[in-house]
Design an enzyme around this catalytic site. Structure first.
Site, PDB file in Angstrom:
ATOM      1  CG  HIS A   1      -1.656   5.012 -10.436  1.00  0.00           C
ATOM      2  ND1 HIS A   1      -0.444   4.437 -10.720  1.00  0.00           N
ATOM      3  CD2 HIS A   1      -1.402   5.981  -9.533  1.00  0.00           C
ATOM      4  CE1 HIS A   1       0.504   5.054 -10.020  1.00  0.00           C
ATOM      5  NE2 HIS A   1      -0.051   5.989  -9.285  1.00  0.00           N
TER       6      HIS A   1
ATOM      7  CB  CYS B   1       9.515   6.521  -7.412  1.00  0.00           C
ATOM      8  SG  CYS B   1       7.808   6.176  -7.217  1.00  0.00           S
TER       9      CYS B   1
ATOM     10  CD  GLN C   1       2.449  -0.226  -3.701  1.00  0.00           C
ATOM     11  OE1 GLN C   1       1.825  -1.198  -4.138  1.00  0.00           O
ATOM     12  NE2 GLN C   1       3.024   0.657  -4.510  1.00  0.00           N
TER      13      GLN C   1
HETATM   14  N1  PLP Z   1       3.187   5.878  -1.576  1.00  0.00           N
HETATM   15  C1  PLP Z   1       3.551   4.655  -1.952  1.00  0.00           C
HETATM   16  C2  PLP Z   1       3.815   3.603  -0.923  1.00  0.00           C
HETATM   17  C3  PLP Z   1       3.687   4.343  -3.313  1.00  0.00           C
HETATM   18  O1  PLP Z   1       4.045   3.109  -3.698  1.00  0.00           O
HETATM   19  C4  PLP Z   1       3.439   5.363  -4.272  1.00  0.00           C
HETATM   20  C5  PLP Z   1       3.645   5.102  -5.705  1.00  0.00           C
HETATM   21  O2  PLP Z   1       4.531   4.390  -6.111  1.00  0.00           O
HETATM   22  C6  PLP Z   1       3.046   6.626  -3.817  1.00  0.00           C
HETATM   23  C7  PLP Z   1       2.938   6.852  -2.463  1.00  0.00           C
HETATM   24  C8  PLP Z   1       2.752   7.745  -4.779  1.00  0.00           C
HETATM   25  O3  PLP Z   1       1.570   7.460  -5.478  1.00  0.00           O
HETATM   26  P1  PLP Z   1       1.001   8.396  -6.635  1.00  0.00           P
HETATM   27  O4  PLP Z   1       1.633   7.919  -7.884  1.00  0.00           O
HETATM   28  O5  PLP Z   1      -0.478   8.184  -6.632  1.00  0.00           O
HETATM   29  O6  PLP Z   1       1.374   9.782  -6.291  1.00  0.00           O
END
Ligand code: PLP
Length: 383
Positions: free
Chosen positions: A202, A325, A180
């Site tokens: 993404h 998530c 982020q």
């Molecule tokens: N780390 C953080 C701080 C995130 O916000 C996210 C996704 O929401 C992830 C890791 C995981 O990312 P990815 O979807 O590329 O696995």
């Protein structure tokens, strides 16, 4: 009007990225490990992508390991270090507000006999550097602290944290999850001084399914994925020219005119927060000094997050309750909990996540919609 304020969950793919993918997809389908001319061309696309990313981020091409996503990068950094260093020590430090792709690997390591210290965060959304210093032990091998939190946007003092850790013991590896942060807040990887850093395409106008783990030259971890000798055997598996080229393109676009775009975002966020504060019983959960300008967390007391989320969705406004998530599970946000918020605030929290492409008109539409919805939704509150 349609307003997409869920950019911390994922972003719309940039037009330039779509064009890049089309070009590569049509022409360069060969395996980059093949020795014939077509293979060499595919390999060159990957090489060029790495060079472009390295130039943009002022790092070396050998420090870039392409992965399938940030989740994989985080797992790779954590298990890769734990496997390599388990004889030197079994203590790890992280924070209570990391993404599950850090917290769950930590839980797995605890089951395997490692000890993990989870640092608190305070009212400003940040860890205390004193807590960090006190947590370091003789057997500490690894520290993982995120750069920007995905729910509340707080920015951790990574540079200072690295210096504290390395002063205690230079052999402790320092990893930061910068998903982020990269392309969203201004910083240079080299200035942070970290050994490893996680990114994902993404979240910055790229496609899902690609990211990279920065591993500073000289830092060794044991590979998570074994197989062919691709990427210097650090991450086996046929490399994808499409993924590499599209990652490079989304980084290029998101970093172009960055200061200008960031100024617009800052003004937009300030205005949005001012307008939200004028509404009855609405509280801003992340009115911090060190904060990402893309995230606004607000609590609409009396209206449960999922009720508000669906009501807004009916009006073509797309947001998340906490993080994407966790929002499909009925669990309370552990991040807002760690911030010390009351149950009423946590249960009614909404995360709005913006990009520099959002406009004042969109913010006004969201505010007008909230003015209309709030009295209606609050009629149904159980007293
Ligand atoms: N780390 C953080 C701080 C995130 O916000 C996210 C996704 O929401 C992830 C890791 C995981 O990312 P990815 O979807 O590329 O696995």
């Amino acid at each position: 009007m349609e307003v997409y304020f869920d950019n911390a969950a994922t972003t719309k793919v940039y037009e330039e990225v779509v064009e890049t993918i089309n070009d590569v997809l049509k022409e360069e389908f060969a395996n980059p490990s093949s020795v014939h001319i077509k293979g060499v061309r595919a390999e060159n696309i990957i090489k060029n992508a790495k060079e472009n990313i390295a130039n943009l981020l002022k790092i070396k091409t050998s420090e870039i390991i392409f992965t399938s996503c940030a989740t994989e990068s985080n797992n790779m950094a954590i298990f890769g270090t734990a496997n390599l260093k388990k004889r030197a020590g079994r203590h790890i430090i992280t924070t209570k507000i990391e993404h599950p792709s850090v917290l769950l690997p930590m839980k797995r390591l605890e089951e395997e006999g490692f000890e993990v210290t989870y640092l608190d965060v305070y009212k400003d959304g940040k860890i205390s550097l004193v807590d960090l210093k006190n947590a370091i032990r003789k057997d500490t091998i690894f520290v993982s602290i995120m750069l920007v939190n995905n729910e509340i946007g707080s920015i951790q003092p990574i540079k200072e944290a690295v210096s504290i850790v390395k002063n205690e013991n230079k052999d402790i590896y320092f990893h930061t999850d910068a998903v982020q942060g990269l392309g969203k807040i201004p910083f240079k990887i080299g200035d942070l001084g970290v050994d490893m850093l996680t990114t994902s395409a993404h979240k910055i106008g790229g496609i899902k399914g690609v990211g990279f783990l920065y591993i500073k030259n000289g830092v060794n971890i044991s590979p998570l994925i074994l197989g062919g000798s691709q990427q210097a055997s650090k991450r086996a598996g046929t490399e994808s020219p499409i993924n590499a080229a599209s990652l490079s393109k989304c980084m290029e676009v998101s970093l172009k005119d960055f200061d200008e775009k960031n100024k617009h975002l800052e003004k937009l966020r300030t205005y949005f927060i001012e307008e939200l504060k004028k509404l009855d019983d609405v509280y801003i959960n992340n009115d911090f000094v060190d904060v990402s300008k893309s995230i606004v967390s607000a609590s609409f007391i009396g209206v449960r997050s999922e009720v508000m989320l669906h009501a807004l969705s009916e009006k073509n406004i797309y947001v998340s309750a906490g993080s994407a998530c966790s929002s499909n599970k009925k669990k309370e946000s552990y991040v807002l909990n760690a911030l010390g918020l009351s149950k009423n605030h946590i249960e009614s929290a909404i995360r709005f996540s913006l990009t520099c492409e959002n406009t004042f008109d969109e913010v006004n539409y969201v505010i007008d919609t909230l003015k209309e919805l709030l009295p209606f939704l609050r009629q149904f509150v159980r007293k």
